[in-house]
Design an enzyme around this catalytic site. Structure first.
Site, short mmCIF file in Angstrom:
data_model
loop_
_atom_site.label_atom_id
_atom_site.label_comp_id
_atom_site.label_asym_id
_atom_site.label_seq_id
_atom_site.Cartn_x
_atom_site.Cartn_y
_atom_site.Cartn_z
CB SER A 52 -8.20 3.51 2.68
OG SER A 52 -7.34 2.97 3.67
CE LYS A 63 -3.95 1.95 2.60
NZ LYS A 63 -4.86 1.73 3.74
CB SER A 82 -8.31 0.67 5.56
OG SER A 82 -9.05 1.84 5.40
N1 GLN Z 1 -13.36 3.54 5.98
C1 GLN Z 1 -12.74 4.01 7.19
C2 GLN Z 1 -12.52 5.49 7.09
O1 GLN Z 1 -12.89 6.05 6.14
C3 GLN Z 1 -11.50 3.26 7.48
C4 GLN Z 1 -10.23 3.85 7.01
C5 GLN Z 1 -9.02 3.08 7.38
O2 GLN Z 1 -9.12 2.04 8.03
N2 GLN Z 1 -7.88 3.61 7.05
O3 GLN Z 1 -11.99 6.10 7.96
#
Ligand code: GLN
Length: 469
Positions: A153, A78, A177
């Site tokens: 994400s 990532k 994420s």
């Molecule tokens: N979808 C969650 C957010 O928007 C999780 C993001 C993450 O785990 N980095 O914050």
């Protein structure tokens, strides 16, 4: 035989050890598939120019007598995890040209093991989002239906694993994420116990929530990656020695199911898949126990106070002076405003404003202070429940992958995180395991089942997860 890029890490590892294949062949198979599918999927933001050289080195190390399950295994990373000498952009205009000056600890460990890095994967900008649509470089697309999101994400990593553009990947998980895109893409996504894996070299979003986690085709592969990257690190004072994390071991076959959380907003087909998977567990001798987690309905609200608060502080460093983009105005204050206004996308700016607000004098006690207190309560409820359970089971996400552009309202997007944020708030380890598919528009879309275990009891997740596979 499978094409080489379609092997699991464990399978490829055996073949490499037996001398049936080389790391160069394995890497080439991934590069070929990337060339075919990445232009459409946009899973990788960059494919590295030295992949085959890395693979050749791995082959040489093996020839010289080295062995490790990851020696010569091609992985995707990532874009918020630092690899020395490589761009790490966090899918943001702010860091488009930023070159990492050191290796994240997880990268250092993988390099020692001899893993091969294929490239850096797409994500929501600074890991803020649940669909990958917040990337400054266009969304990644779901390999099961390219008109749909990958989830986020870590969407690029999940899509790359699902489409066999790598054998495994690293993501980061602040509120789901790693697990959410894994659910949408039909792969395994594993978030370790908070502190089990070093955060050094992972770009901070919410420091008390963030963990690096593997995204893989199987639980066995997740375990291999986890065993390699885990451990206490002098560069991360919140990291913990695996020995100290040894839990109360919930060495039992009781699975807690908080059915009170499934009242509304859950897709019926997803719920059906979930119930069918629970039946499968029952068939293997697991006992299902109805549990109540009274503070759990608050988790989403707590997360969307605590996470922006931490993110707003963490992102203060991007001021046009220290890292990345630097735009000039007519004063220092204008330099800041221009750089941050143009460098950050709308979701990042929204969270910085929200976080600054909940931390400001006058509102701190009303929002942040209360959220921290409620977080402690939630943690206690999870700890208490898990004293007599192996795991807690829920769907990972209330729905299958939605269409690109479908959730333009940020609040609607945040609701997808309803089941995943708790494990970040409490620090418990959690995993999303594929639980089959549901049909939408003639396409089979994956759904995931989430298991949460006691602190340090990753072993329970692997045992129960494998029973589901
Ligand atoms: N979808 C969650 C957010 O928007 C999780 C993001 C993450 O785990 N980095 O914050």
């Amino acid at each position: 035989m499978n094409k080489l890029n379609e092997l699991t890490i464990a399978e490829a590892s055996k073949k490499l050890a037996a001398g049936e294949i080389t790391a160069v062949q394995l890497a080439q198979a991934c590069l070929d598939e990337i060339a075919k599918r990445n232009p459409e999927l946009n899973a990788y933001l960059e494919v590295f120019d030295d992949v085959l050289e890395q693979a050749k080195k791995a082959d040489e190390r093996r020839a010289a007598g080295e062995s490790h399950p990851l020696l010569g295994i091609p992985l995707a990373v990532k874009d918020n995890i630092l690899i020395q000498g490589r761009v790490a952009s966090a899918a943001s205009k702010m860091l488009e040209q930023y070159v990492a000056t050191y290796d994240a600890t997880v990268i250092k460990k993988l390099k020692e093991a001899g893993a091969v890095f294929l490239g850096r994967t797409n994500m929501d900008e600074f890991a803020m989002g649940g669909s990958n649509e917040n990337s400054a470089f266009g969304p990644a697309k779901n390999p099961h239906d390219e008109s749909r999101v990958t989830g986020g994400s870590s969407g690029g990593s999940a899509a790359a694993v699902a489409a066999h553009l790598c054998l495994g990947a690293l993501g980061s998980d602040t509120g789901g994420s790693v697990r959410e895109p894994s659910s949408f893409c039909g792969v395994v996504g594993f978030k370790p116990t908070y502190g089990a894996v070093s955060r050094s070299g992972l770009m901070a979003m919410g420091s008390s929530l963030d963990q690096v986690g593997p995204i893989t085709k199987t639980l066995e592969d997740a375990e291999i990656l986890f065993d390699t990257i885990r451990g206490k690190d002098p560069l991360d004072s919140t990291s913990v020695d695996p020995e100290d994390l040894k839990s109360q071991t919930s060495n039992n076959k009781r699975i807690g199911v908080p059915r009170h959380l499934f009242k509304e907003g859950i897709d019926q087909d997803v719920l059906e898949r979930f119930e069918a998977s629970l039946k499968k567990l029952e068939g293997q001798g697991y006992e299902l126990v109805d549990i109540t987690l009274p503070s759990s309905p608050l988790a989403l609200a707590l997360y969307y106070i605590i996470m922006p608060a931490e993110a707003s502080s963490n992102l203060a460093r991007f001021d046009g002076v220290r890292y990345g983009l630097s735009l000039k105005g007519s004063s220092l204050i204008e330099d800041y405003a221009k750089t941050r206004g143009e460098g950050f996308g709308p979701e990042v700016r929204r969270r910085i404003m929200l976080g600054t607000y909940v931390l400001s004098a006058g509102y701190y006690d009303a929002y942040y202070g209360k959220a921290i207190a409620a977080r402690a309560l939630l943690r206690k409820e999870y700890n208490d429940a898990l004293k007599t359970l192996a795991c807690i089971a829920t769907p990972t996400v209330p729905s299958p992958a939605f269409a690109l552009g479908e959730k333009s309202d940020p609040l609607a997007m945040y609701l997808a995180d309803i089941f995943t944020v708790s494990a970040n708030l409490t620090g418990n380890p959690a995993v999303s395991v594929p639980m089959g598919t549901v049909e939408r528009g003639g396409k089979a879309l994956p759904a995931g089942l989430q298991l949460t275990a006691a602190h340090g009891d990753e072993a329970a997740l692997f045992v129960v997860g494998k029973a589901l596979e």
